[in-house]
Every structure is written in C-alpha cells, then in structure tokens.
Design a protein around this motif. Sequence first.
Motif, short mmCIF file in Angstrom:
data_model
loop_
_atom_site.label_atom_id
_atom_site.label_comp_id
_atom_site.label_asym_id
_atom_site.label_seq_id
_atom_site.Cartn_x
_atom_site.Cartn_y
_atom_site.Cartn_z
N THR A 127 -5.39 9.34 -4.09
CA THR A 127 -4.42 8.34 -3.65
C THR A 127 -4.56 8.04 -2.15
O THR A 127 -4.89 8.93 -1.36
N VAL A 128 -4.30 6.77 -1.81
CA VAL A 128 -4.18 6.39 -0.40
C VAL A 128 -2.69 6.19 -0.13
O VAL A 128 -2.05 5.36 -0.78
N PHE A 129 -2.15 6.99 0.77
CA PHE A 129 -0.72 6.89 1.09
C PHE A 129 -0.54 6.00 2.33
O PHE A 129 -1.28 6.12 3.31
N LEU A 130 0.46 5.14 2.20
CA LEU A 130 0.80 4.24 3.32
C LEU A 130 2.27 4.43 3.65
O LEU A 130 3.06 4.84 2.79
N PRO A 131 2.67 4.08 4.87
CA PRO A 131 4.11 4.08 5.15
C PRO A 131 4.79 3.08 4.20
O PRO A 131 4.23 2.02 3.92
N LEU A 132 5.96 3.45 3.70
CA LEU A 132 6.60 2.66 2.64
C LEU A 132 6.71 1.17 3.02
O LEU A 132 6.34 0.28 2.26
N GLN A 133 7.22 0.93 4.22
CA GLN A 133 7.47 -0.46 4.60
C GLN A 133 6.15 -1.24 4.74
O GLN A 133 6.07 -2.40 4.41
N ILE A 134 5.13 -0.53 5.23
CA ILE A 134 3.81 -1.16 5.37
C ILE A 134 3.26 -1.52 3.99
O ILE A 134 2.73 -2.61 3.76
N CYS A 135 3.42 -0.61 3.05
CA CYS A 135 2.93 -0.84 1.69
C CYS A 135 3.67 -2.03 1.07
O CYS A 135 3.06 -2.90 0.43
N GLN A 136 5.00 -2.07 1.28
CA GLN A 136 5.78 -3.19 0.73
C GLN A 136 5.30 -4.51 1.33
O GLN A 136 5.19 -5.52 0.63
N GLU A 137 4.98 -4.47 2.61
CA GLU A 137 4.54 -5.69 3.29
C GLU A 137 3.15 -6.12 2.81
O GLU A 137 2.94 -7.29 2.48
N TYR A 138 2.23 -5.15 2.74
CA TYR A 138 0.85 -5.47 2.34
C TYR A 138 0.81 -6.07 0.93
O TYR A 138 0.02 -6.95 0.63
N PHE A 139 1.66 -5.55 0.06
CA PHE A 139 1.59 -5.96 -1.35
C PHE A 139 2.70 -6.96 -1.72
O PHE A 139 2.96 -7.20 -2.90
N ASP A 140 3.35 -7.50 -0.72
CA ASP A 140 4.42 -8.51 -0.92
C ASP A 140 5.52 -8.01 -1.84
O ASP A 140 5.93 -8.69 -2.79
N ARG A 141 5.95 -6.78 -1.61
CA ARG A 141 7.04 -6.21 -2.41
C ARG A 141 8.16 -5.74 -1.48
O ARG A 141 8.67 -4.63 -1.60
N ARG A 142 8.55 -6.59 -0.58
CA ARG A 142 9.58 -6.21 0.39
C ARG A 142 10.90 -5.92 -0.33
O ARG A 142 11.31 -6.68 -1.20
N GLY A 143 11.49 -4.79 0.03
CA GLY A 143 12.80 -4.42 -0.55
C GLY A 143 12.70 -3.88 -1.97
O GLY A 143 13.71 -3.62 -2.61
N LEU A 144 11.47 -3.70 -2.43
CA LEU A 144 11.31 -3.21 -3.82
C LEU A 144 10.68 -1.81 -3.83
O LEU A 144 9.89 -1.47 -2.95
#
Lengths: 242, 396
Positions: free
Chosen positions: B197-214
């Motif tokens: 697995t590649v772990f990212l900071p949660l907010q960064i991951c939400q931003e990169y994958f267009d899943r803000r707030g999810l």
Amino acid sequence: MEILCCFPHDLNPGCPVVPQIEAVGVWKVFQQPGDTVVALREIDLAIERGEFVVVTGESGSGKSTLLSLLGTLDPPTHGCIRFNGEEVASLSPGRRAELRRRHIGFVFQDFRLVRHISAFDNVRLPLLFSEREDGETAARGLLERFHLMHRSRLRPDALSRGEMQRVALARALVNGPEVILADEPTANLDRANAKIVWEHLRALNRDEGLTVVVATHSLDLVPDGRRLVKLYDGRIIADERP
Amino acid sequence: MSRRLRKFKIAVAWACGGVMFHKVRSVLTVSGIGLATALLVGTLGFQSGYERALQRDIAAMGYQVLITGKGCPHEAATLILRGGSIPMYIQEEIYQRVAHDPEVSETTRFLMQTLADPRTGSHQLFVGIDENFLRLKPDVAFQRGGWFSDPLADEAILGFNVAEYRRLNVGDRIEVRGRSVVVRGILDKMGTQDDGTVFLPLQICQEYFDRRGLLTGVGVRLNDISRAADFIERVYELPTVQVVRMSQVQGTILGILNGVRMLLMAFGSLCLFIALLGVFNVSLITAYERVPELGVLRALGCPTPTLFRLVWCETLLLSVAGVLAGALLTFVLRGAVASFMRATLAFVPTGAAVETPPGTMLAASALVIVLSLLAGAYPAWKSCAVSPMTSIRGVR
C-alpha cells in the motif's frame, strides 16, 4: 502292542521307555466329493529315539501322509499317534504347534523356502517363534556347516537346487529339534546334490543322535545302517531293521 | 542380541522383503496412502493456516468495528481486508459523531483508492490515513523515515513491498495522478496487505482522488467489546451507514471456508477409502500368494498370533511408508495447494499457507496407519487359517 525299548544311548540298559514317535492302528481316509481315498490302513509303527528310518514305496503308497501324521500336521482318521508317549490327537492345534516347534524339524521335496527373503533370513525364520537364546549364532553355524555362508545374503531364486535344500535343512535344524522329518528331500535334486543331502541327514543322526525319518521313492543313495519301512497301498508291507 | 530384538529384525526382514519383492504393487499402494495422507494433512493444514492468517490480518487492522457506506458490510470488510477500492462512501461528519461516542476508545478514518499501473498491469492501492492510524496499529514500525511532516504535505509512506519492488527510498519522488509526492517513510514488512500500500495524508488523498469530505470507512476500537451491540445500535441511527464487527467478518469468511473444507475433506476421505481398499486388496492377494510359505511356518510350529503379526507387519510397513510419502508430498505440494485454494476461494488472507504443525501431521498419520492396519486385519486373519498340511500337499 506293547512296546518296551531303550534309547540306544540310555545309561540304564533294560529300563522300559516309550518310543519317541508311535503310530497305533492308524488309518487315514480323505473324503472328497463322490470319492473316498484310503491313504493309510492299520499302520502300527514305533520309532525310537536316534533311529534313522527310511519310509519307501511307490508314488501314492501313503509315504507323505504317514510323515504328516507322524509330524502332527494332520490327525489320523482312526488310531492314535503318540509323541514321547503323549497322545497327539487330544492336543489343541496350538499345543500341537508347540510340540512341532520344540521337537520336530521338517524338510520338504520342493524346499518351500520363502522367496522374498534371503537364505539367512529363511534359516532364522523359525527363531521368530522360538525362545532359543543363541538362535542367531546357531543359524550362522548351520550356514557354515552346510557351506552356505557365502550365499547367505542371496534370495532362494539365486541359489542352486542343492543349495536350496541345504538352506531348508538348516531351517529345519535351527530350533534344535529332536526329530527330522524329510519328505522326498532328494526328489528334485541331481545325483551329486542328493548324495550330499543324504550324507548330511546321516551325519545328523550318527553324530548328534537326531531321529531322522525320510520318505523317499528311490533307494538308490540311501545310506547303510537305516531302518527301512516299505509301504504299499497304505499298508506297511515290510519293516527291515539294520 | 535380545530375543525381542531378534524377532523384530526377522519380522522386519520378512515385511521389507515382501514389499520389495512386489515393487509395482507396493509403490501403487504406498502412493495411494501417500496421496490420501497428503490431501488430509493439506486440507487440515490449509484451514489452520487460513484461520491464523485471517486472524492476523484482522488484528493488524487494529479495530474491532468497521463503519462503511450502505451496502453489504461483509463485502466491504472483505474488500478492505484484501486491499481494494469500494465505490461506497460515508460523509466525514459521521466520523466526528462516532468519535465522540462514550464507548469509543480509538477511531481512525480512511479513504481507499486504486490506480491501474500501466507498467505492470496491476493495481496500486492508495490509502488516505489520519493521525490515529499508528495508535490503532501498534505493530507498525518504520524501516526508514517517519510519519508525514504535515497533514497537508504532498508526502507518502510506502509499504515494504512497494519500496522494494519499485526500488524507492526516503526522499525519492513518486507520481500520483499527476502530482509529485515525496516518500517520507517506508514501513517494516508486516506480512499483510499494508506491505503493498501507498499511504497518503487523508486530506491529500481526498484531494488527489476528488473525494473531498468522503471516507471509505471508519475503524473503531471500543472500550469494552462486550458492549459493542449498544454502540452498533446507536451508529445505525446515523444515515447511510453500515456497521459490522470484525469478529462477524471472520466468522462469515470462515463459514465460507468451512464449506470448501467439507468438500475437500469428503474428497480426501474418498481418496483414503480407495487407498484402504488398495491396502485390503494387496494384503489379501499377498496372503493368498503366500499360502505355501505360511503353511511351512505353520508346519514349523508358528503360533497363530505370531503369524498374524508377521502378515500385519507388512501392512504396517506399507502404511508407514505411505504416510511418510504423504508427509513429503505435503511439503512439496503445499505451495500448489495454497495456490489452488487462492484460485478457488473468493477471499484468501495475506500470507495464508498450508501449515503443517506436528500435531496435525501426527494425528493424520496415526489415523491413516490405524485405518490401514484395520484394512489389513482381515487378510492377516485369513492367513492364520492356513493349514500346516499345505506345506506337504500344496494349496488345495
């Protein structure tokens, strides 16, 4: 029949002793579907300890049947067989097996060696049910005595017929029997090997005092100094002592 | 040499001689027993390995209760265990409400996403995690580097295998959906899906994958697991969520495995039965073939129990050889069995393999030997019925 005899080597001559093997009024009848075969009729025979007895007769005269009865392999239809004075027919099969184990060694016409084990293992096979302490040494000693030591690791099918019969003889002797019963031991051997087997049997009788009973149809090589019992049609027609 | 040892040696010589004399027959019998043993041990061993690996995977997740979006909670839990992306999300505010529940000891929220890797044709798993991640996974340790410098930093923490296969080190850069990310840390090998697995900071991951707030899910560790039912009841009052206990997931997965195991056990039992028929048949043929030889033994005064044991000894030798061959076969084929299971089963935990603990091996071996001896008992008994007369007159 009253039998009062002495062992040849008895220290007290004149004392009454029983024969080692005794057949009294023995009949053997084989019942087959639609046929009844009388193999032995009214046999009376007393064999003393240390005797060398040759039972002879034509094929079908009852030699092997008599040997099987004397060896307690088969019970008589009528009459009784006594071994060292003990009535054999009354014994259980287990007790009869014990009697054979302790006192009798058998040699067969077709050797009856176990094919899948070596000559040495064949010789020591009876030690499986023997309490003899020095059995292993005895087995080796017998192989040496019969000039088989160098062939001891071979299976029977790698041995000559003469060697096979000598292995069978060693097997019969390994538990230290008092009696050797041999059924046509030389019938499948050439003259030279047959002579060797007869010499061994004679030596066992002469040197070690073993009682030897041999059934054979050929008297060609039979040694001197033996008792000859002739059978014809299941009856004893002659009993010649040396 | 003691009498007992001498008798043992003679019996072994008889049995070995018999086995070697009929090589093809013996090899076939030993193969049958070996195959049945291997199947038995392999099935039991895989179940044991599977259970252990599943327990380890679930324990490695660090939480006892999983909250996900509406759908099948068991499917979601399985996908999370396996390391996949679930097209169901919950709103981040759910996390806030759950975190304040009095029964909750620790919580962690995460977002799981996958990207196809055009070079390998496989998928790379990305998980956005928050600062509680390490608290729920005390076994996680860094091989190199450390935690994100900032919750909003363009940084990644790599699982051991990702770093190994892609030859990445701390300070290297990787690209995630067109963004350049610095490798901040590399985890020690865990033996779970975290390694890939590649772990990212949660907010960064939400931003990169267009899943803000999810979020994909919220993992919860409770103060008292015995009161999980009350907690779950309260969570179900929240809209659009599903809740599942990890112990339930384990039970469901093991239930599915149990069905497969029963099928394999039935197959193994059938193989064993056929092998035992082989033992019975071979022993019976051998007993029949040896009538003249057994007759000679009878004539020489062999007692019935000795004769029985002698014939049985050959069966024992065949079954012991079969069991040893089976043990060897298990060791050789356990990788293949595990691969077969992976291909057959919907879910297989990371690192699940065929285990061969000594207890299982001994129990299966003892069972096979005892059953083989039972199969050989009748032929041995028949051998004892041989008349000593066969030595003089032959078989009648």
